[in-house]
Design a protein around this motif. Structure first.
Motif, PDB file in Angstrom:
ATOM      1  N   HIS A 212      18.957  -5.176 -14.581  1.00  0.00           N
ATOM      2  CA  HIS A 212      18.212  -4.155 -14.003  1.00  0.00           C
ATOM      3  C   HIS A 212      16.885  -4.568 -13.821  1.00  0.00           C
ATOM      4  O   HIS A 212      16.390  -5.066 -14.878  1.00  0.00           O
ATOM      5  CB  HIS A 212      18.567  -2.681 -14.609  1.00  0.00           C
ATOM      6  CG  HIS A 212      20.063  -2.318 -14.513  1.00  0.00           C
ATOM      7  ND1 HIS A 212      20.442  -1.710 -12.960  1.00  0.00           N
ATOM      8  CD2 HIS A 212      21.047  -2.329 -15.219  1.00  0.00           C
ATOM      9  CE1 HIS A 212      21.587  -1.267 -13.364  1.00  0.00           C
ATOM     10  NE2 HIS A 212      22.093  -1.787 -14.533  1.00  0.00           N
ATOM     11  N   THR A 216      15.942  -0.911  -7.653  1.00  0.00           N
ATOM     12  CA  THR A 216      16.933  -0.023  -8.385  1.00  0.00           C
ATOM     13  C   THR A 216      18.462   0.131  -7.662  1.00  0.00           C
ATOM     14  O   THR A 216      18.663  -0.450  -6.781  1.00  0.00           O
ATOM     15  CB  THR A 216      16.550   1.619  -8.374  1.00  0.00           C
ATOM     16  OG1 THR A 216      16.624   1.860  -6.958  1.00  0.00           O
ATOM     17  CG2 THR A 216      15.292   1.747  -8.972  1.00  0.00           C
ATOM     18  N   GLU A 230      28.287  -3.188 -12.080  1.00  0.00           N
ATOM     19  CA  GLU A 230      27.377  -3.061 -13.037  1.00  0.00           C
ATOM     20  C   GLU A 230      27.771  -4.317 -14.121  1.00  0.00           C
ATOM     21  O   GLU A 230      28.724  -4.782 -14.216  1.00  0.00           O
ATOM     22  CB  GLU A 230      27.433  -1.812 -13.803  1.00  0.00           C
ATOM     23  CG  GLU A 230      27.171  -0.882 -12.889  1.00  0.00           C
ATOM     24  CD  GLU A 230      25.634  -0.552 -12.901  1.00  0.00           C
ATOM     25  OE1 GLU A 230      24.932  -1.042 -13.710  1.00  0.00           O
ATOM     26  OE2 GLU A 230      24.860  -0.114 -11.904  1.00  0.00           O
ATOM     27  N   GLU A 259      16.350   7.374 -28.351  1.00  0.00           N
ATOM     28  CA  GLU A 259      16.924   8.745 -28.102  1.00  0.00           C
ATOM     29  C   GLU A 259      16.512   9.722 -29.275  1.00  0.00           C
ATOM     30  O   GLU A 259      17.338  10.383 -29.704  1.00  0.00           O
ATOM     31  CB  GLU A 259      18.360   8.778 -28.243  1.00  0.00           C
ATOM     32  CG  GLU A 259      19.060   7.789 -27.158  1.00  0.00           C
ATOM     33  CD  GLU A 259      19.345   8.230 -25.506  1.00  0.00           C
ATOM     34  OE1 GLU A 259      19.350   9.501 -25.512  1.00  0.00           O
ATOM     35  OE2 GLU A 259      19.407   7.165 -24.897  1.00  0.00           O
ATOM     36  N   ASP A 324      18.636   7.774 -17.053  1.00  0.00           N
ATOM     37  CA  ASP A 324      18.999   6.483 -16.709  1.00  0.00           C
ATOM     38  C   ASP A 324      18.870   6.236 -15.327  1.00  0.00           C
ATOM     39  O   ASP A 324      19.992   5.326 -14.786  1.00  0.00           O
ATOM     40  CB  ASP A 324      20.391   6.310 -17.240  1.00  0.00           C
ATOM     41  CG  ASP A 324      20.796   4.816 -17.626  1.00  0.00           C
ATOM     42  OD1 ASP A 324      19.587   4.047 -18.171  1.00  0.00           O
ATOM     43  OD2 ASP A 324      21.749   4.313 -17.144  1.00  0.00           O
ATOM     44  N   HIS A 325      18.538   6.831 -14.283  1.00  0.00           N
ATOM     45  CA  HIS A 325      18.457   6.654 -12.918  1.00  0.00           C
ATOM     46  C   HIS A 325      17.201   6.124 -12.574  1.00  0.00           C
ATOM     47  O   HIS A 325      16.311   5.811 -13.368  1.00  0.00           O
ATOM     48  CB  HIS A 325      18.723   8.176 -12.067  1.00  0.00           C
ATOM     49  CG  HIS A 325      17.654   9.184 -12.244  1.00  0.00           C
ATOM     50  ND1 HIS A 325      16.428   9.092 -11.814  1.00  0.00           N
ATOM     51  CD2 HIS A 325      17.660  10.078 -13.311  1.00  0.00           C
ATOM     52  CE1 HIS A 325      15.708   9.967 -12.243  1.00  0.00           C
ATOM     53  NE2 HIS A 325      16.283  10.786 -13.260  1.00  0.00           N
ATOM     54  N   GLY A 328      14.426   4.007 -14.491  1.00  0.00           N
ATOM     55  CA  GLY A 328      14.969   4.369 -15.984  1.00  0.00           C
ATOM     56  C   GLY A 328      16.090   3.483 -16.285  1.00  0.00           C
ATOM     57  O   GLY A 328      16.061   3.211 -17.539  1.00  0.00           O
ATOM     58  N   ALA A 329      16.993   2.871 -15.550  1.00  0.00           N
ATOM     59  CA  ALA A 329      17.863   1.760 -15.935  1.00  0.00           C
ATOM     60  C   ALA A 329      17.442   0.716 -16.515  1.00  0.00           C
ATOM     61  O   ALA A 329      17.831   0.161 -17.484  1.00  0.00           O
ATOM     62  CB  ALA A 329      18.906   1.621 -14.593  1.00  0.00           C
ATOM     63  N   ASN A 332      15.775   1.437 -19.723  1.00  0.00           N
ATOM     64  CA  ASN A 332      16.518   1.731 -20.901  1.00  0.00           C
ATOM     65  C   ASN A 332      17.163   0.470 -21.447  1.00  0.00           C
ATOM     66  O   ASN A 332      17.245   0.110 -22.450  1.00  0.00           O
ATOM     67  CB  ASN A 332      17.700   2.664 -20.485  1.00  0.00           C
ATOM     68  CG  ASN A 332      17.294   4.424 -20.637  1.00  0.00           C
ATOM     69  OD1 ASN A 332      16.669   4.540 -21.534  1.00  0.00           O
ATOM     70  ND2 ASN A 332      17.759   4.850 -19.819  1.00  0.00           N
ATOM     71  N   ASP A 333      17.438  -0.533 -20.186  1.00  0.00           N
ATOM     72  CA  ASP A 333      18.045  -1.906 -20.711  1.00  0.00           C
ATOM     73  C   ASP A 333      16.936  -2.493 -21.641  1.00  0.00           C
ATOM     74  O   ASP A 333      17.259  -3.036 -22.639  1.00  0.00           O
ATOM     75  CB  ASP A 333      18.149  -2.589 -19.291  1.00  0.00           C
ATOM     76  CG  ASP A 333      18.605  -3.976 -19.519  1.00  0.00           C
ATOM     77  OD1 ASP A 333      19.523  -4.317 -20.212  1.00  0.00           O
ATOM     78  OD2 ASP A 333      17.378  -4.873 -19.537  1.00  0.00           O
ATOM     79  N   ARG A 336      16.741  -0.869 -25.122  1.00  0.00           N
ATOM     80  CA  ARG A 336      18.004  -1.384 -25.846  1.00  0.00           C
ATOM     81  C   ARG A 336      17.753  -2.695 -26.523  1.00  0.00           C
ATOM     82  O   ARG A 336      18.353  -2.789 -27.759  1.00  0.00           O
ATOM     83  CB  ARG A 336      19.260  -1.195 -25.234  1.00  0.00           C
ATOM     84  CG  ARG A 336      20.058   0.198 -24.929  1.00  0.00           C
ATOM     85  CD  ARG A 336      21.492  -0.133 -24.580  1.00  0.00           C
ATOM     86  NE  ARG A 336      21.348  -0.401 -23.021  1.00  0.00           N
ATOM     87  CZ  ARG A 336      21.318   0.338 -21.775  1.00  0.00           C
ATOM     88  NH1 ARG A 336      21.100   1.727 -22.095  1.00  0.00           N
ATOM     89  NH2 ARG A 336      21.112  -0.123 -20.671  1.00  0.00           N
TER      90      ARG A 336
END
Ligand code: TXA
Ligand code: MG
Length: 343
Positions: A212, A216, A230, A259, A324-325, A328-329, A332-333, A336
């Motif tokens: 990602h 997007t 995905e 989180e 996560d949209h 945000g994807a 977040n990747d 993580r």
């Protein structure tokens, strides 16, 4: 380029040649100089719209070997070849209808396409880590495009950080990580997108998203007319993954906790939007990726803010939930991976 001295590189366990790193203003004389450095096998940090790249001539195996050494990067991890035109891309890779559609829609811009290599392409095997495929990207940043055109050949450019560290979005970030390891840094502004390019493999009929990034999944679905497959992180599928997507990556020294609903003792906080975690007070070190909750602004600030919060006097970085949209994807990747257990 001065590569006479050599110095041991204790933290990576390897040897890299000492280089006198210069900062270059990207006016026409500076770009001329940077282009000449690349052609002679040098290593040049330069701005792109996503993050700063560390450029080397993709056709010269010795330049690519030096680039891997400067980054401390495992050599099985292939590099993206940056090109200046679609025609140049098609001389290096074989584009099916989907690849062509994506290139025409999103180039120049933050998209990398992984396609089969052309048998008579000019990019060396080492840059492709011996794979039968190649990652190609046509950046939109004017300095990057001008430099690649000046160099007159594909430029391999990973993010200009030491392997595993946070990617750079300013010339100072590049300097902090790679001073004495590379020949030059072109001094542009902060990278506007702030996260790396989206990588899509177009190797079979069905394209697959490998990473990602700046384009997007919503934009890709709009272009293709259906959602894109995905990546699978469970390891249970035989779908290709970008070999560089090692679990721990983009990592600050401090421990990263995702989180977060509350702040722990001594933790710094990475916020998004107006909400605050429980236990945060005026003594808590904090930065807000985007006070109005805008994910594009948050992506642009992500790496610089992780660096700023990464101080020896904190016990860790607590990150509030990120939707996560859209961008945000990608955020977040990267988070993580920053939070993943370290090897
Ligand atoms: O935005 C970006 O893409 C930045 C700027 C500088 O252009 N570059 C960048 O490069 O992020 P790097 O090396 O940090 O990440 C490249 C990723 C790696 O995960 C690598 O494994 C993957 O691309 N990759 C390159 N060629 C590939 C291939 N043939 N097949 C699968 N993955 C590939
Ligand atoms: Mg990288």
């Amino acid at each position: 380029m001065d590569i006479n001295q050599t110095s041991a590189n204790p933290d990576l366990g390897g040897i890299h040649p000492y280089r006198d790193t210069v900062r270059i203003v990207p006016d026409s004389a500076g770009l001329e100089r940077a282009g000449a450095l690349l052609r002679s096998g040098g290593l040049v940090g330069f701005p792109t719209e996503t993050v700063y790249g560390l450029g080397a001539d993709a056709t010269q195996a010795t330049a690519i070997a030096a680039l891997y050494a400067a980054k401390g990067r495992p050599q099985f991890n292939p590099l993206i070849a940056h090109i200046a035109t679609l025609a140049q891309a098609r001389a290096e890779g074989i584009f099916n209808a989907t690849a062509l559609k994506l290139a025409e829609r999103f180039w120049p811009g933050p998209l990398t396409l992984v396609v089969p290599r052309q048998p008579d392409g000019t990019v060396c095997d080492l840059a492709c880590a011996g794979l039968a495929s190649i990652g190609l990207r046509l950046p939109s940043h004017p300095i990057a495009r001008y430099l690649i055109a000046k160099a007159g050949r594909p430029i391999a450019a990973p993010s200009a950080n030491r392997s595993g560290h946070i990617s750079p979005t300013t010339p100072d970030h590049v300097w902090d990580d790679l001073n004495t390891r590379i020949d030059a840094v072109l001094e542009g502004y902060a990278s506007p997108v702030g996260v790396e390019s989206t990588i899509i493999a177009c190797l079979e009929d069905r394209p697959v998203i490998l990473r990602h990034g700046g384009i997007t999944r919503e934009m890709i679905a709009d272009c293709l007319g259906h959602p894109i497959a995905e990546p699978d992180h469970t390891g249970n599928s035989n779908k290709p993954l970008a070999p560089g997507m090692l679990d721990s990556h983009y990592a600050p020294n401090a421990k990263v906790r995702l989180e977060a609903q509350s702040v722990g003792m001594g933790e710094a906080v990475l916020l998004l939007g107006p909400d605050k975690p429980a236990g945060m007070d005026e003594t808590t070190p904090r930065l807000n990726l985007s006070p109005r909750g805008d994910l594009t602004e948050a992506a642009a600030n992500l790496y610089a803010y992780l660096r700023r919060l990464d101080r020896p006097d904190i016990s860790g970085i607590a990150v509030m939930p990120i939707p996560d949209h859209d961008l945000g994807a990608a955020i977040n990747d990267r988070l993580r991976r920053a939070a993943a257990p370290r090897p």
